[in-house]
Design an enzyme around this catalytic site. Sequence first.
Site, mmCIF file in Angstrom:
data_model
loop_
_atom_site.group_PDB
_atom_site.id
_atom_site.type_symbol
_atom_site.label_atom_id
_atom_site.label_comp_id
_atom_site.label_asym_id
_atom_site.label_seq_id
_atom_site.Cartn_x
_atom_site.Cartn_y
_atom_site.Cartn_z
ATOM 1 N N THR A 123 0.817 -1.214 0.000
ATOM 2 C CA THR A 123 0.000 0.000 0.000
ATOM 3 C C THR A 123 0.849 1.262 0.000
ATOM 4 O OG1 THR A 123 -0.113 -0.042 2.427
ATOM 5 C CG2 THR A 123 -1.871 -1.168 1.215
ATOM 6 N N LYS A 181 16.381 1.454 -16.487
ATOM 7 C CA LYS A 181 16.027 2.467 -17.480
ATOM 8 C C LYS A 181 16.601 2.069 -18.831
ATOM 9 C CE LYS A 181 15.244 6.343 -14.364
ATOM 10 N NZ LYS A 181 13.854 6.582 -14.776
ATOM 11 N N GLU A 185 16.866 17.425 -10.796
ATOM 12 C CA GLU A 185 15.450 17.387 -10.444
ATOM 13 C C GLU A 185 14.955 18.791 -10.121
ATOM 14 O OE1 GLU A 185 14.098 13.661 -8.190
ATOM 15 O OE2 GLU A 185 16.091 14.048 -7.385
ATOM 16 N N ASP A 243 21.313 9.241 -1.691
ATOM 17 C CA ASP A 243 20.079 9.047 -2.450
ATOM 18 C C ASP A 243 20.344 8.761 -3.921
ATOM 19 O OD1 ASP A 243 17.335 9.020 -3.060
ATOM 20 O OD2 ASP A 243 17.327 11.154 -3.521
ATOM 21 N N HIS A 246 22.825 5.254 -8.110
ATOM 22 C CA HIS A 246 22.475 5.448 -9.525
ATOM 23 C C HIS A 246 23.664 5.887 -10.376
ATOM 24 C CE1 HIS A 246 18.556 4.949 -7.971
ATOM 25 N NE2 HIS A 246 18.230 6.210 -7.775
ATOM 26 N N ARG A 263 14.428 19.190 -15.066
ATOM 27 C CA ARG A 263 14.460 17.769 -14.759
ATOM 28 C C ARG A 263 15.036 17.044 -15.960
ATOM 29 N NH1 ARG A 263 9.309 13.608 -13.912
ATOM 30 N NH2 ARG A 263 10.533 11.859 -13.067
ATOM 31 N N TRP A 286 62.709 26.507 -0.344
ATOM 32 C CA TRP A 286 63.607 26.719 0.790
ATOM 33 C C TRP A 286 62.899 26.260 2.064
ATOM 34 C CZ3 TRP A 286 68.363 29.062 -0.392
ATOM 35 C CH2 TRP A 286 68.459 29.632 -1.667
#
Length: 789
Positions: free
Chosen positions: A31, A205, A240, A259, A264, A362, A615
Amino acid sequence: MLMAAVCMALLGCLQAQELQGHVSVILLGATGDLARKYLWQGLFQLYLEEAGKSHSFRFHGTALTSTKQGQEVIAKVLESLSCPRDTAPGRCAELKAQFQQLSEYRRLKTPEDYLALSEDIEARVQREGLQEAGRIFYFSVPPFAYAEIARSINSSCRPGPGAWLRVVLEKPFGRDHRSAQQLATELGSFFQEEEMYRVDHYLGKQVVAQILPFRDQNRKALDGLWSRHRVERVEIVMKETVDAEGRTSFYEEYGVIGDVLQNHLTEILMLVAMELPLNISSSEAVLGHKLQAFRALRGLQRGSAVVGQYQAYRGQVRRELQKPDSFHSLTPTFAGILVHIDNLRWEGVPFILMSGKALDERVGYVRILFKDQAYCAQSEKRWVPAQSHCLPQQIIFYIGHGELGGPAVLVSRNLFRPSLPSAGWKEVEGQPGLRLFGRPLSDYYAYSPVREQDAYSILISHIFHRRKDSFITMDNLLASWVFWTPLLDSLAHEVPRLYPGGAENGHLLDFEFSGSHLSFSQPPLEQLVPGLDSAPMPSDFQVLRAKYRDSPLISAWPEELIARLAGDIEAAAVQAVRRFGQFHLALSGGSSPVALFQQLATGHYGFPWAHTHLWLVDERCVPLWDPESNFQGLQAHLLQHVRVPHYNVHPMPVRRRQRLCAEEDQGAQAYAEEISTLVTNGSFDLVLLGMGTDGHTASLFPQSPVGLDGKQLVVLTTSPSGPHRRMSLSLPAINRARKVAVLVMGRMKREIAMLVSRVGREPKKWPISGVLPDSGQLVWYMDYDAFLG
């Protein structure tokens, strides 16, 4: 005929056996947000692909929510599922109805609940005359719940003999190397490595999944391009426009690096940089080459990163986490990282990783920019578009969104015409006026997927078909954390640069690199320090500029302070070489300058070392190879890493005639004569000093009978701590310099810094107070611990 009939009968039996395989998919956290947005749709896609083939399915949505509430949520989710575009509406409704009949919700909380689920699966399989093929448990729950769920599955819900188990885990996999290792150990006590599928959805992806096949299918064309000889730089970017509102509890724990970058973007980095296996379909070969690439990564330092935080973030954290108004978060929401790979293929090539929240657009992409090795004699207006070798040459794996709006692979037409799978990819139609990375779309061979697919749908299919190359193994995971953890530790107290968000960011987050050092292009916001009695907090500032003993003061966190001092020294060197043809630099020993030496060695490749004379400000009376020797420290941390002509290095002659600092050997006079011969007017271009807790500088100590005045340039002195005998530049020699930099670092220097700030010029008591160049400039460099305590 009889043989044929037998074969057909056997084939029919085998097919019937295959059709009896039953797969149970248990979605934990069914859920939740991720499940509602992506996972149920991915499971529906799996059903569409596999229905009527060799397996039957049952989908169990589970959570801690009550049965009634959970059933209502799942019913809404299942009703919102979509079919592929080419599916007729009537057929789509039929398929959705079938999937809904095969899907159920149940509460799953206690070990007894897991046992009941297992018994229900076994009863259904037996009742329908099927054979259980396996179970997939998808953990769409927070990582803190993994261990308890894993224990319950292992003890009460494993399938029986002959059936497989696949456990799917969502990131984050730890906050650092230690926590990742701990999590791996916990899960390893319940599941075997081949049973675990760690998801990084970026690997699903379509464009990211195409990187290795693209390299494989274009091996011949890329053979002479994919290396340091032709690649100028590689950019791996995920921007983003949304902020972290609603997710600040997660961001406070992981930040933008945990994150996005550690997982990624690092995975994409490996796909670009790893050596290409002969067989890219071999999971073992791909993993082995990834791990080789991880081992070649140069360690990240504080100077390898720039970090920022959008201005509204602190307020969001205070509201969502109920923090007081005085709370100030140091969590980065933006990061740019400079990565180098120390192997023959990539030596010297900068890999730029960048991601952030609340940015101007984005978009996600990987851009490989090639060196422009041509010169065109004709003017640009006569260049033939898409053929001239003087046009930019680049390959772009366009992950999505942005100007193109979807995934694509772009190759400059003046490079080569790429090969892509004709069945899955098509040429992008021209879009007049559209420009990407400085060139019109017509300058590229551009390809996009024939049918766009969601990353989770692809990965769920790979889980079902046991394709592990699209997932993170434990070795892969720990190698990544080994690489990132030192940088995270060094950034723990770093104050990120604030940015307003969106288009208002302007050029505030632009950054540039020199050697191994990354810095914002615009100088940091500088503020004058209030009076010391107002006790400002270090986190209130980035770089402080003020006055200390009526001379300029620069204060910052240690890494930023060292970077600033190194940059100032390089600027002084470049200016001196431009004006006089050489740069004379006198350096102190001890522990404080070590970080500076390392910074100069690794981050300033444009430093004019060939025209620099080095020096020493002072030296202990020990052999030059002794670990106590200041020269030995200079050799270990700087000289062996840079190309300074050996005749431009001037150690102090503390050892003459097999004796150490004997007055009659006249070592101090010899060094003074060398200075007078080579350094115009005996005036060093820059002298670097430190400050001891007793106020000494160089090897000039309180109540010293020599070196605080007079005409001697070099003197022998006595230290209160061993080694007691020292050789040192005198105060008059130091004050002849064009510039003197005093580096003061550490909390233990706070007390003497406060004291010296109030006293006058009393070198007999505090030799440092006598440092004031006759006609040059004095600049103090103090870290926050020394200056603010």
